[in-house]
Design an enzyme around this catalytic site. Structure first.
Site, PDB file in Angstrom:
ATOM      1  N   SER A  22       0.860  -1.215   0.024  1.00 13.71           N
ATOM      2  CA  SER A  22      -0.075  -0.260  -0.095  1.00 13.71           C
ATOM      3  C   SER A  22       0.715   1.429   0.027  1.00 13.71           C
ATOM      4  O   SER A  22       0.678   2.291  -0.653  1.00 13.71           O
ATOM      5  CB  SER A  22      -0.790  -0.135   1.465  1.00 13.71           C
ATOM      6  OG  SER A  22      -1.807  -1.046   1.223  1.00 13.71           O
ATOM      7  N   GLY A  93      -6.053  -3.535  -7.496  1.00 12.91           N
ATOM      8  CA  GLY A  93      -7.235  -2.796  -7.109  1.00 12.91           C
ATOM      9  C   GLY A  93      -6.672  -1.355  -6.548  1.00 12.91           C
ATOM     10  O   GLY A  93      -7.149  -0.473  -7.180  1.00 12.91           O
ATOM     11  N   SER A 166     -13.303   1.583   3.051  1.00  9.92           N
ATOM     12  CA  SER A 166     -12.358   1.075   1.752  1.00  9.92           C
ATOM     13  C   SER A 166     -11.242   2.399   1.750  1.00  9.92           C
ATOM     14  O   SER A 166     -11.594   3.607   1.326  1.00  9.92           O
ATOM     15  CB  SER A 166     -12.922   0.973   0.383  1.00  9.92           C
ATOM     16  OG  SER A 166     -12.061   1.211  -0.490  1.00  9.92           O
ATOM     17  N   GLN A 168      -8.909   2.562  -0.516  1.00  9.43           N
ATOM     18  CA  GLN A 168      -8.777   2.559  -2.052  1.00  9.43           C
ATOM     19  C   GLN A 168      -9.964   3.630  -2.647  1.00  9.43           C
ATOM     20  O   GLN A 168      -9.265   4.670  -3.282  1.00  9.43           O
ATOM     21  CB  GLN A 168      -8.831   1.232  -2.842  1.00  9.43           C
ATOM     22  CG  GLN A 168      -7.904   0.323  -2.550  1.00  9.43           C
ATOM     23  CD  GLN A 168      -8.066  -1.011  -3.147  1.00  9.43           C
ATOM     24  OE1 GLN A 168      -8.871  -1.158  -4.106  1.00  9.43           O
ATOM     25  NE2 GLN A 168      -7.000  -1.813  -2.890  1.00  9.43           N
ATOM     26  N   ASP A 314      -7.209  -7.913   4.917  1.00 14.70           N
ATOM     27  CA  ASP A 314      -6.075  -8.708   4.029  1.00 14.70           C
ATOM     28  C   ASP A 314      -5.582  -9.995   4.801  1.00 14.70           C
ATOM     29  O   ASP A 314      -5.127 -10.947   4.138  1.00 14.70           O
ATOM     30  CB  ASP A 314      -4.935  -7.984   3.535  1.00 14.70           C
ATOM     31  CG  ASP A 314      -5.497  -6.786   2.484  1.00 14.70           C
ATOM     32  OD1 ASP A 314      -6.693  -6.987   1.917  1.00 14.70           O
ATOM     33  OD2 ASP A 314      -4.775  -5.880   2.273  1.00 14.70           O
ATOM     34  N   ARG A 390      -2.889 -14.194  -1.669  1.00 18.44           N
ATOM     35  CA  ARG A 390      -3.152 -14.326  -0.164  1.00 18.44           C
ATOM     36  C   ARG A 390      -3.848 -15.679   0.016  1.00 18.44           C
ATOM     37  O   ARG A 390      -3.337 -16.408   0.941  1.00 18.44           O
ATOM     38  CB  ARG A 390      -3.965 -13.193   0.349  1.00 18.44           C
ATOM     39  CG  ARG A 390      -3.380 -11.879   0.012  1.00 18.44           C
ATOM     40  CD  ARG A 390      -3.807 -11.004   1.147  1.00 18.44           C
ATOM     41  NE  ARG A 390      -3.678  -9.642   0.844  1.00 18.44           N
ATOM     42  CZ  ARG A 390      -2.504  -8.891   0.950  1.00 18.44           C
ATOM     43  NH1 ARG A 390      -1.535  -9.674   1.459  1.00 18.44           N
ATOM     44  NH2 ARG A 390      -2.139  -7.672   0.290  1.00 18.44           N
TER      45      ARG A 390
END
Ligand code: S3P
Length: 435
Positions: A22, A93, A166, A168, A314, A390
């Site tokens: 990230s 994403g 989120s 993102q 995650d 993952r």
């Protein structure tokens, strides 16, 4: 490529975990729009991050590597150049959604695509707030990729209450706000990771943020910086759980990111009885880091509440593996978002847990796992991974506690976030066999 994870005698030693995914995306993007050259050290060299790096190069930004660090020659908020070709974000994403925000404020058109998995993921969540700001952005009929962005006459700041947690989406809005008239205020019911806010602050933005809201005001430039990226907590999570569930283990991970919006897994594992010590606390820029020591432990079951979910989203697949080798029934509330990740992670994990002969079931919107205890050995099987990194790494770790081995289907997906996983794992004492 074939990956077989064989049972292991235990994990030992000390490693440095490669840079956070990230933060790597954000460092590259913020450096590209600052007024001058930034240096980035410990950038994650995964496919996801390299796709963002290549897109920025395609948009006219000069980026080069020298002595293990990356140098990015920033061109200001609106200094990108139109790309001749579509921008390709692979499996990511994060790359797609963050860059959509930034491309919204350029005076040229862009088109964004990705691989099969990314092409099925929902983009309505960014289209909706960006359109409210005045951005010309559209996706396919189903609001998926490809995304098409054309120049807008005027973009306004937005006061936006996030319908889902989120980072993102929050970040897409924040990048678009850099070219907007008026302030932006984002309100979150549940706090999502705040790396964009911290990176904006580091590059000199006029930004305030708390657990509830983020306010970005009149910022017209970013000042170039030296950015050092912390080790990826989500990558570390696989080895943390590996050491906890394997006998005779004692490992230390150096310079791991300790951002409070990312480490709920750590607290959960400690509550479960995990022998985990966090020490040498320090920071890289605005991001906290520390070293983490983990020893074999007898784990008890856990309860994940809806408030925990965003902070360990995650890590749910690997927490399901930890829960499989714990005593008692673990429960996971409101984990719907798992269905919208690189694969439908709930389904992928249920399939694999069934093959591990670990009882699991959905009770309304609560997912439950009946732990088998620390002496349990999974039978041998082939884990389907739906090309999801993952899922692949989670079952590779489960293989350490198998009667002899677990085979991982399409292990190449691991390169999307952690290309060093197999080598570093074997260095610690995992028994990963690649052929
Ligand atoms: C990320 C945010 C999260 C996370 C993803 C990385 C980011 O996604 O699952 O791996 O870097 O902002 P959402 O924003 O979709 O929750």
């Amino acid at each position: 490529m074939k990956l077989i994870s064989k049972s292991s005698e235990g994990l030992h030693g000390e490693i440095k975990i490669p840079g956070d995914k990230s933060i790597s995306h954000r460092a590259l993007i913020c450096a590209s729009i600052s007024d001058g050259t930034s240096k980035i050290s410990n950038l994650q060299e995964s496919e996801d991050v390299i796709n963002t790096l290549n897109s920025l190069k395609q948009l006219g930004i000069r980026i080069y590597k020298k002595n293990e660090s990356y140098f990015v020659e920033g061109k200001g908020f609106k200094g990108l150049k139109e790309s001749e070709n579509q921008l390709y974000f692979g499996n990511s994403g994060t790359g797609t959604r963050l860059m959509s925000g930034l491309l919204s404020i350029q005076n040229f058109s862009s088109s964004l695509t990705g691989d099969d998995s990314l092409s099925q993921r929902p983009m309505k969540r960014i289209i909706e707030p960006l359109v409210k700001m005045g951005v010309n952005i559209s996706g396919s009929k189903e609001d998926t990729l490809p995304l098409r962005i054309t120049p807008s006459e005027k973009i306004n700041g937005i006061h936006y209450e996030m319908p889902i947690a989120s980072a993102q989406v929050k970040s897409a809005i924040l990048f678009a706000s850099l070219g907007a008239t008026g302030d932006t205020k984002i309100i979150e019911k549940t706090k999502s990771r705040d790396h964009t806010e911290r990176m904006f602050e580091f590059f000199g933005a006029n930004i305030r943020y708390s657990d509830k809201e983020t306010i970005l005001k009149n910022t017209d430039k970013f000042t170039p910086q030296n950015v050092e990226i912390p080790g990826d907590f989500s990558s570390s999570a696989f080895f943390i759980v590996a050491a906890l569930i394997s006998k005779n283990s004692d490992i230390t991970l150096r310079e791991v990111g300790m951002n409070p919006s990312r480490i709920a897994l750590l607290n959960k594992l400690i509550e479960m009885g995990g022998d985990i010590q966090v020490f040498n606390n320090s920071s890289f820029g605005k991001e906290p880091i520390a070293d983490v020591n983990v020893k074999s432990s007898s784990l008890k079951s856990c309860e994940v509440t809806s408030d925990d979910v965003a902070n360990l989203i995650d890590e749910l697949p690997i927490l399901f593996v930890a829960s499989s080798f714990a005593e008692g029934i673990s429960s996971f509330n409101e984990i719907e978002e798992l269905k919208h990740k690189e694969s439908d992670r709930l389904k992928a994990m249920q399939d694999g847990l069934d093959k591990m002969k670990v009882k699991n079931f959905l009770n309304g919107n609560v997912f439950c796992i009946e732990g088998m205890g620390k002496n349990y050995k999974s039978p041998n099987f082939l884990a389907e991974t739906y090309y999801d990194h993952r899922i692949a790494m989670s079952f590779a770790i489960a293989g350490l506690n198998s009667t002899s081995s677990i085979e991982i289907a399409s292990p190449e997906s691991i390169n999307t976030s952690f290309p060093e996983f197999i080598d570093l794992g074997n260095r610690l004492g995992c028994n990963f066999e690649v052929s």
